[in-house]
Design a protein around this motif. Structure first.
Motif: not given
Length: 192
Positions: A99-103, A110-116, A118-127
């Motif tokens: 999930a972090l590699l996806s981010i 580009g920075g604006k390509f990071v999505t909520t 993606q971040v929520d998915a990473a957090k749900s996996l323990g990030a």
């Protein structure tokens, strides 16, 4: 051939750092802060993020340099590094790191390509927030490093065996002026 007059005996970013020691000092401190800690992400995970972004940016020197350093931290598991660069979604790494590699891949675009999402998915996996922060910063930094190396057409060795020898030095000593002031190690603990 490099676009500026650099030491032709030093490959990649090493020649650029020798050209500008003042810049090198700041970059070394920054790189050590980003990559030489196991707080949150491990040093191996940090190097895998750097390797992934460098691969996406088609920066041969940085991809193979940091891939070799990651392999050092992974007890020589260069196959895992190769899995990450070829298809991290199928690599034998944690779902959190995927999930972090996806981010990181989104940051590379580009920075604006990071999505909520993606971040929520990473957090749900323990990030943690720190993991996400560091992932974004490592990815952004490596876009800069990749463009620094390739934008000045730094010499890039194609002999992959040279990368693992320098990687061991960095794994042991970290990033710093020794990168461009110490000769390239060769087999049997000799230096070239």
């Amino acid at each position: 051939m490099p676009h500026i007059n650099v030491d032709k005996n030093l490959p990649g970013i090493r020649a650029l750092m020798a050209f500008s020691p003042e810049t090198a000092a700041a970059l070394s401190v920054f790189t050590n802060l980003l990559l030489r800690t196991d707080e949150g992400l491990t040093m191996a995970e940090r190097e895998l993020i750097a390797t992934h972004v460098s691969n996406l940016n088609n920066c041969f020197y940085c991809e193979h340099s940091h891939g070799a350093i990651a392999a050092c931290y992974l007890d020589g598991n260069a196959d895992l590094v190769e899995q990450v660069t070829q298809n991290y979604a199928e690599a034998a790494i944690s779902e959190k790191l995927k999930a972090l590699l996806s981010i990181a891949g989104s940051v590379q675009k580009g920075g604006k390509f990071v999505t909520t999402k993606q971040v929520d998915a990473a957090k749900s996996l323990g990030a943690t927030d720190k993991d996400i922060h560091d992932t974004v910063l490592i990815a952004a930094a490596f876009c800069m490093y990749n463009r620094y190396v390739d934008g000045l057409a730094a010499d890039t060795p194609t002999d992959l065996s040279s990368y693992s020898l320098r990687a061991q030095q960095i794994a042991e000593k970290g990033y710093g002026t020794h990168i461009f002031t110490t000769k390239q190690p060769v087999a049997n603990n000799k230096e070239a």
